[in-house]
Design an enzyme around this catalytic site. Structure first.
Site, PDB file in Angstrom:
ATOM      1  N   LEU A  95      12.372  -5.392   6.545  1.00  0.00           N
ATOM      2  CA  LEU A  95      11.684  -6.422   7.720  1.00  0.00           C
ATOM      3  C   LEU A  95      12.205  -7.603   6.420  1.00  0.00           C
ATOM      4  O   LEU A  95      13.071  -9.013   5.955  1.00  0.00           O
ATOM      5  CB  LEU A  95       9.985  -7.234   7.368  1.00  0.00           C
ATOM      6  CG  LEU A  95       9.283  -8.066   6.865  1.00  0.00           C
ATOM      7  CD1 LEU A  95       9.974  -8.896   8.247  1.00  0.00           C
ATOM      8  CD2 LEU A  95       8.182  -7.932   7.164  1.00  0.00           C
ATOM      9  N   ALA A 131      13.614 -13.317   2.440  1.00  0.00           N
ATOM     10  CA  ALA A 131      13.033 -13.732   3.155  1.00  0.00           C
ATOM     11  C   ALA A 131      11.430 -12.057   3.015  1.00  0.00           C
ATOM     12  O   ALA A 131      12.126 -10.872   2.345  1.00  0.00           O
ATOM     13  CB  ALA A 131      13.321 -13.287   4.663  1.00  0.00           C
ATOM     14  N   TRP A 152      14.848  -3.058   0.197  1.00  0.00           N
ATOM     15  CA  TRP A 152      13.705  -2.179  -0.564  1.00  0.00           C
ATOM     16  C   TRP A 152      13.242  -1.368   0.376  1.00  0.00           C
ATOM     17  O   TRP A 152      12.102  -1.246   0.615  1.00  0.00           O
ATOM     18  CB  TRP A 152      12.552  -2.915  -1.153  1.00  0.00           C
ATOM     19  CG  TRP A 152      13.305  -3.607  -2.596  1.00  0.00           C
ATOM     20  CD1 TRP A 152      14.216  -3.093  -3.567  1.00  0.00           C
ATOM     21  CD2 TRP A 152      12.114  -5.055  -3.028  1.00  0.00           C
ATOM     22  NE1 TRP A 152      14.448  -4.293  -4.328  1.00  0.00           N
ATOM     23  CE2 TRP A 152      13.273  -5.547  -3.913  1.00  0.00           C
ATOM     24  CE3 TRP A 152      11.621  -6.010  -1.760  1.00  0.00           C
ATOM     25  CZ2 TRP A 152      13.399  -6.468  -4.718  1.00  0.00           C
ATOM     26  CZ3 TRP A 152      11.525  -7.211  -2.802  1.00  0.00           C
ATOM     27  CH2 TRP A 152      12.088  -7.909  -4.731  1.00  0.00           C
ATOM     28  N   THR A 161      12.062   1.314   2.229  1.00  0.00           N
ATOM     29  CA  THR A 161      11.460   3.199   2.376  1.00  0.00           C
ATOM     30  C   THR A 161      11.950   4.017   3.655  1.00  0.00           C
ATOM     31  O   THR A 161      12.225   3.380   4.891  1.00  0.00           O
ATOM     32  CB  THR A 161       9.548   2.828   2.426  1.00  0.00           C
ATOM     33  OG1 THR A 161       9.112   1.927   0.907  1.00  0.00           O
ATOM     34  CG2 THR A 161       9.191   4.217   1.990  1.00  0.00           C
ATOM     35  N   ARG A 218     -13.017  15.261 -25.623  1.00  0.00           N
ATOM     36  CA  ARG A 218     -12.452  14.278 -26.222  1.00  0.00           C
ATOM     37  C   ARG A 218     -13.651  14.042 -28.013  1.00  0.00           C
ATOM     38  O   ARG A 218     -14.556  13.119 -27.313  1.00  0.00           O
ATOM     39  CB  ARG A 218     -11.291  12.676 -26.964  1.00  0.00           C
ATOM     40  CG  ARG A 218     -11.218  12.025 -27.786  1.00  0.00           C
ATOM     41  CD  ARG A 218     -10.651  12.477 -28.075  1.00  0.00           C
ATOM     42  NE  ARG A 218      -9.360  12.111 -29.638  1.00  0.00           N
ATOM     43  CZ  ARG A 218      -8.941  11.862 -30.355  1.00  0.00           C
ATOM     44  NH1 ARG A 218      -8.882  13.091 -30.859  1.00  0.00           N
ATOM     45  NH2 ARG A 218      -8.634  10.982 -31.730  1.00  0.00           N
ATOM     46  N   GLN A 249      -7.300   3.627 -21.738  1.00  0.00           N
ATOM     47  CA  GLN A 249      -8.028   2.843 -22.635  1.00  0.00           C
ATOM     48  C   GLN A 249      -8.393   4.308 -23.381  1.00  0.00           C
ATOM     49  O   GLN A 249      -9.325   4.353 -24.200  1.00  0.00           O
ATOM     50  CB  GLN A 249      -8.812   1.742 -22.818  1.00  0.00           C
ATOM     51  CG  GLN A 249      -9.391   1.107 -23.536  1.00  0.00           C
ATOM     52  CD  GLN A 249      -8.710  -0.110 -24.282  1.00  0.00           C
ATOM     53  OE1 GLN A 249      -7.259   0.019 -24.426  1.00  0.00           O
ATOM     54  NE2 GLN A 249      -9.279  -0.048 -25.906  1.00  0.00           N
ATOM     55  N   ILE A 250      -9.408   4.671 -22.382  1.00  0.00           N
ATOM     56  CA  ILE A 250     -10.203   6.130 -23.026  1.00  0.00           C
ATOM     57  C   ILE A 250      -9.329   6.562 -23.722  1.00  0.00           C
ATOM     58  O   ILE A 250      -9.463   8.042 -24.177  1.00  0.00           O
ATOM     59  CB  ILE A 250     -11.553   6.202 -21.173  1.00  0.00           C
ATOM     60  CG1 ILE A 250     -11.850   5.487 -21.178  1.00  0.00           C
ATOM     61  CG2 ILE A 250     -11.272   8.060 -21.411  1.00  0.00           C
ATOM     62  CD1 ILE A 250     -12.659   6.151 -20.008  1.00  0.00           C
ATOM     63  N   GLY A 262      -4.395   5.954 -28.076  1.00  0.00           N
ATOM     64  CA  GLY A 262      -2.868   6.378 -28.232  1.00  0.00           C
ATOM     65  C   GLY A 262      -2.019   7.424 -26.952  1.00  0.00           C
ATOM     66  O   GLY A 262      -0.990   7.356 -26.489  1.00  0.00           O
ATOM     67  N   GLU A 291       3.351  -4.424   1.299  1.00  0.00           N
ATOM     68  CA  GLU A 291       3.115  -5.444   1.740  1.00  0.00           C
ATOM     69  C   GLU A 291       2.037  -6.451   2.273  1.00  0.00           C
ATOM     70  O   GLU A 291       0.782  -6.219   2.555  1.00  0.00           O
ATOM     71  CB  GLU A 291       2.388  -4.066   3.029  1.00  0.00           C
ATOM     72  CG  GLU A 291       3.617  -3.234   3.369  1.00  0.00           C
ATOM     73  CD  GLU A 291       2.678  -1.807   3.510  1.00  0.00           C
ATOM     74  OE1 GLU A 291       2.251  -1.559   5.054  1.00  0.00           O
ATOM     75  OE2 GLU A 291       3.259  -0.259   4.060  1.00  0.00           O
TER      76      GLU A 291
HETATM   77  C1  LIG Z   1       9.398  -0.007  -3.644  1.00  0.00           C
HETATM   78  C2  LIG Z   1       9.871  -0.982  -2.648  1.00  0.00           C
HETATM   79  C3  LIG Z   1       9.326  -1.142  -1.238  1.00  0.00           C
HETATM   80  C4  LIG Z   1       9.174  -1.446  -0.451  1.00  0.00           C
HETATM   81  N1  LIG Z   1       9.376  -1.155   1.298  1.00  0.00           N
HETATM   82  C5  LIG Z   1       8.846  -1.729   1.656  1.00  0.00           C
HETATM   83  C6  LIG Z   1       9.776  -1.649   2.817  1.00  0.00           C
HETATM   84  O1  LIG Z   1       9.390  -0.768   3.394  1.00  0.00           O
HETATM   85  N2  LIG Z   1       9.546  -2.662   4.222  1.00  0.00           N
HETATM   86  C7  LIG Z   1      10.109  -4.095   4.122  1.00  0.00           C
HETATM   87  O2  LIG Z   1      10.827  -4.795   5.232  1.00  0.00           O
HETATM   88  N3  LIG Z   1       9.611  -4.553   2.742  1.00  0.00           N
HETATM   89  C8  LIG Z   1       9.702  -3.607   1.774  1.00  0.00           C
HETATM   90  N4  LIG Z   1       9.462  -3.832   0.545  1.00  0.00           N
HETATM   91  C9  LIG Z   1       9.388  -5.436   0.380  1.00  0.00           C
HETATM   92  C10 LIG Z   1       7.910  -6.143   0.053  1.00  0.00           C
HETATM   93  O3  LIG Z   1       7.259  -5.646   1.569  1.00  0.00           O
HETATM   94  C11 LIG Z   1       8.100  -6.665  -1.150  1.00  0.00           C
HETATM   95  O4  LIG Z   1       8.430  -7.093  -1.892  1.00  0.00           O
HETATM   96  C12 LIG Z   1       6.525  -8.189  -0.931  1.00  0.00           C
HETATM   97  O5  LIG Z   1       6.563  -8.525   1.155  1.00  0.00           O
HETATM   98  C13 LIG Z   1       6.860  -9.792  -1.383  1.00  0.00           C
HETATM   99  O6  LIG Z   1       7.953  -9.939  -1.008  1.00  0.00           O
HETATM  100  P1  LIG Z   1       8.611 -10.397  -2.472  1.00  0.00           P
HETATM  101  O7  LIG Z   1       8.971  -9.255  -3.377  1.00  0.00           O
HETATM  102  O8  LIG Z   1      10.561 -10.848  -2.227  1.00  0.00           O
HETATM  103  O9  LIG Z   1       7.831 -11.419  -3.387  1.00  0.00           O
HETATM  104  P2  LIG Z   1       8.608 -13.501  -3.168  1.00  0.00           P
HETATM  105  O10 LIG Z   1       7.989 -13.589  -1.803  1.00  0.00           O
HETATM  106  O11 LIG Z   1       9.748 -13.425  -3.952  1.00  0.00           O
HETATM  107  O12 LIG Z   1       7.353 -13.918  -3.867  1.00  0.00           O
HETATM  108  C14 LIG Z   1       7.026 -13.621  -5.362  1.00  0.00           C
HETATM  109  C15 LIG Z   1       5.839 -14.027  -5.767  1.00  0.00           C
HETATM  110  O13 LIG Z   1       5.205 -15.804  -4.805  1.00  0.00           O
HETATM  111  C16 LIG Z   1       4.192 -15.573  -4.588  1.00  0.00           C
HETATM  112  N5  LIG Z   1       3.876 -16.482  -3.424  1.00  0.00           N
HETATM  113  C17 LIG Z   1       5.398 -16.292  -2.331  1.00  0.00           C
HETATM  114  N6  LIG Z   1       5.143 -17.534  -1.488  1.00  0.00           N
HETATM  115  C18 LIG Z   1       3.493 -17.957  -1.498  1.00  0.00           C
HETATM  116  C19 LIG Z   1       3.165 -18.841  -0.809  1.00  0.00           C
HETATM  117  N7  LIG Z   1       2.843 -19.253   0.240  1.00  0.00           N
HETATM  118  N8  LIG Z   1       1.773 -19.200  -1.534  1.00  0.00           N
HETATM  119  C20 LIG Z   1       1.326 -18.597  -2.854  1.00  0.00           C
HETATM  120  N9  LIG Z   1       1.758 -17.325  -3.453  1.00  0.00           N
HETATM  121  C21 LIG Z   1       3.059 -17.447  -3.073  1.00  0.00           C
HETATM  122  C22 LIG Z   1       3.502 -14.187  -4.184  1.00  0.00           C
HETATM  123  O14 LIG Z   1       2.539 -13.778  -3.483  1.00  0.00           O
HETATM  124  C23 LIG Z   1       4.806 -13.982  -5.743  1.00  0.00           C
HETATM  125  O15 LIG Z   1       3.290 -13.221  -6.066  1.00  0.00           O
HETATM  126  C24 LIG Z   1       9.012  -2.975  -0.207  1.00  0.00           C
HETATM  127  C25 LIG Z   1       9.306  -3.557  -1.858  1.00  0.00           C
HETATM  128  C26 LIG Z   1       9.684  -2.935  -2.632  1.00  0.00           C
HETATM  129  C27 LIG Z   1       9.295  -3.175  -3.835  1.00  0.00           C
END
Ligand SMILES: Cc1cc2nc3c(=O)[nH]c(=O)nc-3n(C[C@H](O)[C@H](O)[C@H](O)COP(=O)(O)OP(=O)(O)OC[C@H]3O[C@@H](n4cnc5c(N)ncnc54)[C@H](O)[C@@H]3O)c2cc1C
Length: 397
Positions: free
Chosen positions: A125, A130, A156, A158, A271, A339-340, A343, A366
C-alpha cells in the site's frame, strides 16, 4: 460474560508459547544483531500451523479464530517482534485479503501455496507520497486486451523479498471518479512477473530480522483476472484489512510489553543497592505495578476487538483503541524496563535496550497513533454518543 479462552484458543496460545520460549527467545538477540531473515523459524512455525492460523482449512490454513491468532501472536512477539511481524504481515495483511476477497480460482492459485505458510504473501500500500494518506497512491494500472499494466513503486513492504515470497497485492490507481477522487483497485502480482523488481532491504531500528523492501513496477503486466475483489473497491478493502491488522499489531505490542516486564521483574529481584533488593523500594514496585496493569488493560482491548471480529460485529473503533493503547503502553513498559535496569539497560547487547529500540514502530506501522485517534474520535462524533456497549449490528467482514 466469559473471560476464559476456549480449549482451542488455549491450545493455540500454549503451542505458540512453548515454541516461542524454547526456539525463538534464545535466538532473539542474534536475530536482531545479524539482521537475517529466520527461514528455519518461519518454516517450523508453518509446520505447527501458526503461519496460517486464521486462514481457511480448505486452502491449507489452520481455520483458527481471530482471538486464538492474537493470543498466539502475543506469545511469539514476546519472544521476538521480528518473527511476530513476519507472522502478522503474512496472515493479516498478505493472505487475509486473498481469503476474503479472492475468487475460488485466485484462492486456489495464490492463497493455497501460502495458507500453510510455506510461501509468504505481501501487502503493498505505502508509497513515497502515500503513507497515512493512502488515497494519495501514485502507482497506476491501466487495462488493455485483458491485461493490467502496472507502473510505479511501493515502500517498506514486509515479506516482499524473501526467498519464499510468492507475490504481493498492490493498490493501484485505475481511474478517476467524479470530483477527481482516485479509483483504487487491488491487483495481485506474482513474484516472478516481468517488470516487477525489488530494491535492497532496509537498515532499521527494530524488526531487523524481518524483511522489507521497496518495490518497483515498470510496465509490469498481469491478467485482468488478477483483480482482487471488484475494480474500484481497493481502498475499502485495504481499510478493512488494516482494521484487523491493527488488532494484531496491538497483540504484538502486548507481547513486547510482556518481554519488557519479564526483564524488569528479573532485574528488580536480582539487583541489590543500599544492602537490599531494589524490588523493596516502592519506586520500583510502582513501576512494576504500572507495567502489569497496562499489560492487562492492553490485552483486554485486543481480545475485545478480536472477539467482536469473530462475532461478525463492527470492530474498527475498538481496533484503533487497542492499537493506540497497546503500542503506547509497550513504549512506556520499554522505557521503565530500561530505567529499572539502570546503566546496564543502556548497554548494547542488553535485552531492554533492544526492546526500547524495537518498540517505536508499533506506534507507526498499520496506522500511526495520530490517525487512529482520529478514527476513534470520528466514530464517536458520527454516532453522537459516548463509549458504550459494542453494537450488535452484523457487517460483512
Ligand atoms: C518497518 C516498516 C514496515 C512496513 N510494512 C508495510 C507493509 O507491509 N505494507 C505497507 O503497505 N506499508 C508498510 N509500512 C508503512 C507504514 O504503514 C507507514 O509507515 C505508516 O502508515 C505511516 O506512513 P508514513 O510513514 O509515510 O508517515 P506519514 O504519513 O508521512 O506521517 C508522518 C507524521 O504525520 C502524521 N500525520 C499524517 N497525516 C496526518 C493527519 N491527517 N492528521 C494528523 N497527523 C497526521 C502521522 O501520524 C505521522 O506522525 C511499513 C513501515 C515500516 C517502517
Amino acid at each position: 460474560m466469559n473471560f476464559d479462552p476456549t480449549d482451542e484458543q488455549r491450545r493455540w496460545r500454549d503451542l505458540a508459547r512453548e515454541y516461542a520460549e524454547g526456539e525463538i527467545h534464545p535466538r532473539a538477540e542474534a536475530l536482531d544483531r545479524e539482521q537475517k531473515f529466520p527461514y528455519d523459524v518461519i518454516s517450523e512455525m508453518a509446520s505447527l500451523g501458526l503461519m496460517g492460523l486464521t486462514l481457511p482449512e480448505e486452502y491449507g490454513g489452520s481455520g483458527g479464530d481471530f482471538v486464538a491468532y492474537n493470543m498466539a501472536l502475543e506469545e511469539i512477539s514476546r519472544a521476538d517482534t521480528s518473527v511476530g511481524i513476519t507472522m502478522e504481515a503474512h496472515v493479516s495483511l498478505g493472505c487475509a485479503p486473498l481469503a476474503v476477497y479472492g475468487t475460488d480460482e485466485q484462492k486456489e492459485r495464490f492463497l493455497a501455496p501460502c495458507a500453510a505458510g510455506e510461501k509468504l504473501w505481501a501487502f503493498g500500500l505505502t508509497e513515497d507520497e502515500a503513507g497515512t494518506d493512502a488515497g494519495g497512491t501514485r502507482t497506476t494500472a491501466e487495462i488493455s486486451n485483458g491485461e493490467w499494466t502496472v507502473n510505479g513503486s511501493k515502500k517498506w513492504i514486509t515479506n516482499s523479498g524473501t526467498d519464499v515470497t510468492a507475490g504481493v497485492t498492490v493498490m493501484a490507481k485505475t481511474g478517476e471518479r467524479d470530483g477527481g477522487r482516485p479509483e483504487l483497485t487491488a491487483i495481485i502480482v506474482p513474484q516472478e512477473t516481468e517488470g516487477y523488481t525489488r530494491g535492497p532491504a532496509y537498515e532499521k531500528l527494530g524488526w531487523r530480522a524481518a524483511d522489507q523492501h521497496p518495490l518497483y513496477f515498470e510496465g509490469c503486466r498481469v491478467p485482468e483476472a488478477n483483480t482482487l475483489g471488484e475494480r474500484g473497491r481497493g481502498f475499502v478493502q485495504f481499510l478493512q484489512t488494516l482494521d484487523a491488522g491493527r488488532v494484531a499489531v496491538a497483540a504484538l505490542s502486548v507481547g513486547l510489553a510482556r518481554a519488557c516486564f519479564d526483564e524488569a521483574m528479573k532485574r528488580a529481584k536480582e539487583r541489590r543497592q543500599f544492602g537490599r533488593s531494589i524490588s523493596e523500594f516502592q519506586a520500583i514496585q510502582f513501576k512494576l505495578a504500572d507495567m502489569a496493569m497496562e499489560i492487562e488493560l492492553a490485552r483486554n482491548t485486543v481480545l475485545k476487538a478480536a472477539w467482536l471480529k469473530d462475532q461478525g460485529r463492527p470492530f474498527g473503533r475498538e481496533a484503533s483503541m487497542a492499537k493506540v493503547f497497546a503500542s503506547e503502553a509497550a513504549k512506556r513498559a520499554a522505557d521503565q524496563a530500561v530505567q529499572i535496569w539502570g546503566g546496564e539497560g543502556f548497554m548494547e547487547g542488553s535485552a531492554v535496550a533492544r526492546y526500547w529500540r524495537q518498540v517505536k514502530i508499533n506506534e507507526i506501522g498499520e496506522g500511526t497513533s495520530e490517525i487512529n485517534r482520529q478514527i476513534i474520535a470520528r466514530s464517536l462524533l458520527k454516532e453522537g454518543e459516548g463509549v458504550g456497549e459494542a453494537k450488535g449490528k452484523m457487517v460483512a467482514q
